[in-house]
Every structure is written in structure tokens, then in C-alpha cells.
Scaffold this motif. Structure first.
Motif, PDB file in Angstrom:
ATOM      1  N   VAL A 127       0.826  -1.217   0.000  1.00 52.55           N
ATOM      2  CA  VAL A 127       0.000   0.000   0.000  1.00 52.55           C
ATOM      3  C   VAL A 127       0.856   1.262   0.000  1.00 52.55           C
ATOM      4  O   VAL A 127       1.980   1.277   0.521  1.00 52.55           O
ATOM      5  N   LEU A 128       0.283   2.311  -0.571  1.00 55.40           N
ATOM      6  CA  LEU A 128       0.896   3.637  -0.513  1.00 55.40           C
ATOM      7  C   LEU A 128       1.005   4.060   0.955  1.00 55.40           C
ATOM      8  O   LEU A 128       0.117   3.772   1.749  1.00 55.40           O
ATOM      9  N   ILE A 129       2.073   4.750   1.294  1.00 50.40           N
ATOM     10  CA  ILE A 129       2.229   5.281   2.649  1.00 50.40           C
ATOM     11  C   ILE A 129       1.334   6.511   2.788  1.00 50.40           C
ATOM     12  O   ILE A 129       1.410   7.427   1.970  1.00 50.40           O
ATOM     13  N   LEU A 182      -3.542  11.463 -15.790  1.00 48.06           N
ATOM     14  CA  LEU A 182      -4.968  11.827 -15.721  1.00 48.06           C
ATOM     15  C   LEU A 182      -5.891  10.669 -16.106  1.00 48.06           C
ATOM     16  O   LEU A 182      -7.115  10.828 -16.102  1.00 48.06           O
ATOM     17  N   LEU A 183      -5.296   9.506 -16.438  1.00 50.50           N
ATOM     18  CA  LEU A 183      -6.118   8.406 -16.957  1.00 50.50           C
ATOM     19  C   LEU A 183      -7.121   7.905 -15.920  1.00 50.50           C
ATOM     20  O   LEU A 183      -8.320   7.780 -16.200  1.00 50.50           O
ATOM     21  N   PRO A 236      -6.460   8.429  -6.246  1.00 51.11           N
ATOM     22  CA  PRO A 236      -6.017   7.402  -7.206  1.00 51.11           C
ATOM     23  C   PRO A 236      -4.551   7.594  -7.602  1.00 51.11           C
ATOM     24  O   PRO A 236      -3.938   8.599  -7.247  1.00 51.11           O
ATOM     25  N   PRO A 237      -3.991   6.638  -8.338  1.00 49.74           N
ATOM     26  CA  PRO A 237      -2.637   6.852  -8.871  1.00 49.74           C
ATOM     27  C   PRO A 237      -2.686   7.978  -9.907  1.00 49.74           C
ATOM     28  O   PRO A 237      -3.418   7.872 -10.889  1.00 49.74           O
ATOM     29  N   PRO A 260       4.127   0.667  -4.117  1.00 52.70           N
ATOM     30  CA  PRO A 260       3.588  -0.063  -5.267  1.00 52.70           C
ATOM     31  C   PRO A 260       3.356   0.893  -6.439  1.00 52.70           C
ATOM     32  O   PRO A 260       2.642   1.890  -6.288  1.00 52.70           O
ATOM     33  N   SER A 261       3.967   0.603  -7.585  1.00 55.65           N
ATOM     34  CA  SER A 261       3.860   1.564  -8.689  1.00 55.65           C
ATOM     35  C   SER A 261       2.409   1.703  -9.128  1.00 55.65           C
ATOM     36  O   SER A 261       1.981   2.770  -9.558  1.00 55.65           O
ATOM     37  N   GLY A 262       1.633   0.631  -8.983  1.00 57.90           N
ATOM     38  CA  GLY A 262       0.218   0.694  -9.359  1.00 57.90           C
ATOM     39  C   GLY A 262      -0.603   1.634  -8.483  1.00 57.90           C
ATOM     40  O   GLY A 262      -1.724   1.985  -8.836  1.00 57.90           O
ATOM     41  N   ALA A 263      -0.048   2.036  -7.347  1.00 57.80           N
ATOM     42  CA  ALA A 263      -0.745   2.996  -6.481  1.00 57.80           C
ATOM     43  C   ALA A 263      -0.273   4.417  -6.743  1.00 57.80           C
ATOM     44  O   ALA A 263      -0.849   5.374  -6.230  1.00 57.80           O
ATOM     45  N   LEU A 264       0.796   4.557  -7.529  1.00 57.33           N
ATOM     46  CA  LEU A 264       1.389   5.880  -7.751  1.00 57.33           C
ATOM     47  C   LEU A 264       1.091   6.428  -9.139  1.00 57.33           C
ATOM     48  O   LEU A 264       0.718   7.583  -9.297  1.00 57.33           O
ATOM     49  N   THR A 265       1.297   5.583 -10.168  1.00 61.01           N
ATOM     50  CA  THR A 265       1.181   6.082 -11.541  1.00 61.01           C
ATOM     51  C   THR A 265       0.150   5.289 -12.331  1.00 61.01           C
ATOM     52  O   THR A 265      -0.080   4.105 -12.050  1.00 61.01           O
ATOM     53  N   ASP A 266      -0.456   5.962 -13.290  1.00 62.15           N
ATOM     54  CA  ASP A 266      -1.434   5.299 -14.162  1.00 62.15           C
ATOM     55  C   ASP A 266      -0.754   4.718 -15.399  1.00 62.15           C
ATOM     56  O   ASP A 266      -1.420   4.205 -16.297  1.00 62.15           O
TER      57      ASP A 266
END
Ligand code: GLN
Length: 270
Positions: free
Chosen positions: A82-84, A206-207, A176-177, A195-201
Motif C-alpha cells: 500500500v501507498l504510505i 490523468l487516466l 487514485p494513482p 507499489p507503482s500501481g498505487a502511484l502512476t497510471d
């Protein structure tokens, strides 16, 4: 044998971080260190400190080393799934608390550690709170936090709102990411371990924000707010997407660092 002060001084990590790690090991608060920093550290504490300091030198975030991060005055378990939780995210919580009608049905999308919905429920027990995440590992952390903090939240695995077809809410929130895939911050500091999936789309940032804005319309009762956290430079883009999608009262709010951080609008109905 080193004193606590010597351990901190020789650790080659930031003084504040070293103090935090040491206090975690000795299970004491900051005041204790002021009066005990010339005490001799036991072999056991010295070994434990050396191992945590080595992890910190390798760049691992303090929150993952400790397994906990405070958010809105409460301790949340965090793992690399998880994101901090960030202090900036307290803004969306404040805005949601101020806009949720009595006994509102609230849903958080991409909940991660669960820090947003759990805080909303504990601050406002009248709310009926649901939280979604696509990651089962994240949901396990969020479920653990909700149980530990005794917050009654309905968790579900979902790709944004896909799992709640036909359900309506009085408030939708999401962090969201939103980091653009080429943003250099992704390869710096704590973000390297999150987790990169929690940071970037994986795209322009903007996706997911756009996807949530278009999906949320089908799940908001007339007069309900959608609130979205976003990057410091995404306020204008978010407002435009919200306006184009037909939301009203579209606006952006700034965080404590005076950066655009949350945008939202009211859905007046189709
Ligand atoms: N606020 C985080 C950061 O910039 C990003 C969080 C997110 O993408 N939702 O470090």
C-alpha cells in the motif's frame, strides 16, 4: 559499547530517522531520549538498530521499516502493498467530512491502507462507508486496519466502480494513482519502494482521474459530491474534465503546502 547518542551519530542516516528507529526499538517516546541519550545501549538493541539503520541506508521508507504510519492522529499498519499515507491526504478527509450529509453512503475508490474511509467512519460514525481496491493485498492491509481501529467498513475488490454496478452514493472520494509515468520522482526516495500501481497510471497521470470522473456520474445521487486528490499541477485539468463531464460547483482546494491537491464537483443528475 556505544551510548544511544553514539549509535545515532554513527548511523549514517538522518538524525531524525535514526531517533525514530531507536525509539521504536526501545519502545519509548521522544522525551525519554533526551534524558537517556548517554545510557549504554544493550548488545541486543545495538544489533537491532544496526539492522534497521542498514535498511534505511538502502533507501527503504521509515514507514515500511516500522510497519506503521500515523494519519489523522491514528496509527495505520502499512506494508509495501500500500501507498504510505501522506499528511496532504488529510485535506480530502476534511473536505469529505464537511460535505457528507447525515447518515450518508460514502465510498472510497483505491483505498490502499484504508486511511481515508477508516478516518471518515471514526470521525463520523453516522456514515455508512464502503471502500474498494483492485489489489487483494491492499485490501488485506485495509481490512486489518479497520479491525484494529474498530471501524465498520464494507470492503470489496473492484476495478474502480465496476463491482458496484447499480449502487448509488451520497459522496465519492478517491486518491487514485495520478503521477505521470515519466515523472522522475517515481525513481527517487520513498516512491521507489511503494507499489507503482498505487502511484502512476502508466500514462499522463490523468487516466484514472478521468475514468473515475466519468464512472462516478452513474453512482452519485443528485446533489452529491465527487472529491479527487491529484498532483500539484493537475488542478486545471481536473476541473476541465469535471466540467466537461457535467459536474457543477467545480473547484480546487489547496493543501497545507499551498499546492492544488483536491478537486471536486457536484453531480446534479442526468
Ligand atoms: N501524493 C503522492 C506523491 O506525490 C502520490 C499519491 C498518488 O499517486 N495517489 O508522492
Amino acid at each position: 559499547m556505544p551510548t544511544y547518542r553514539e549509535l545515532i551519530q554513527s548511523s549514517q542516516i538522518e538524525r531524525f530517522d535514526a531517533q525514530v528507529l531507536l525509539l521504536h526499538i526501545v519502545q519509548k517516546n521522544r522525551a525519554w531520549l533526551i534524558t537517556h541519550d548517554t545510557d549504554i545501549a544493550s548488545d541486543e538493541h545495538t544489533a537491532m538498530f544496526e539492522s534497521l539503520a542498514a535498511r534505511r541506508r538502502a533507501g527503504e521508507p521509515i514507514a515500511y521499516i516500522l510497519g506503521v504510519r500515523e494519519f489523522y492522529g491514528r496509527d495505520f499498519t502499512v506494508t509495501p502493498a500500500v501507498l504510505i499515507p501522506r499528511p496532504d491526504t488529510e485535506l480530502i478527509v476534511e473536505l469529505a467530512l464537511a460535505r457528507a450529509p447525515h447518515a450518508a453512503r460514502v465510498i472510497d475508490l483505491g483505498t490502499g491502507s484504508g486511511c481515508i474511509p477508516i478516518t471518515l467512519k471514526l470521525e463520523r460514525p453516522d456514515l455508512s462507508v464502503a471502500a474498494l481496491d483492485i489489489s487483494l493485498d491492499a485490501l488485506a492491509v485495509a481490512t486489518h486496519n479497520a479491525a484494529a481501529l474498530q471501524a465498520d467498513i464494507h470492503f470489496m475488490q473492484s476495478d474502480w466502480l465496476n463491482a458496484v454496478v447499480g449502487e448509488e452514493f451520497d459522496l465519492i472520494v478517491s486518491n487514485p494513482p495520478y503521477i505521470e509515468v515519466n515523472d522522475s520522482h517515481l525513481s527517487q526516495g520513498d516512491l521507489r519502494f511503494e507499489p507503482s500501481g498505487a502511484l502512476t497510471d502508466g500514462g499522463n497521470g490523468l487516466l484514472h482521474l478521468s475514468c473515475i470522473i466519468s464512472q462516478a456520474k452513474h453512482h452519485l445521487v443528485a446533489g452529491a459530491w465527487l472529491l479527487l486528490e491529484h498532483g500539484w499541477d493537475q488542478g486545471a485539468a481536473c476541473r476541465e474534465i469535471l466540467q466537461t463531464a457535467g459536474y457543477t460547483e467545480v473547484q480546487t482546494w489547496r493543501d497545507l503546502g499551498d499546492n492544488d491537491r483536491v478537486s471536486g464537483g457536484v453531480w446534479r443528475g442526468a
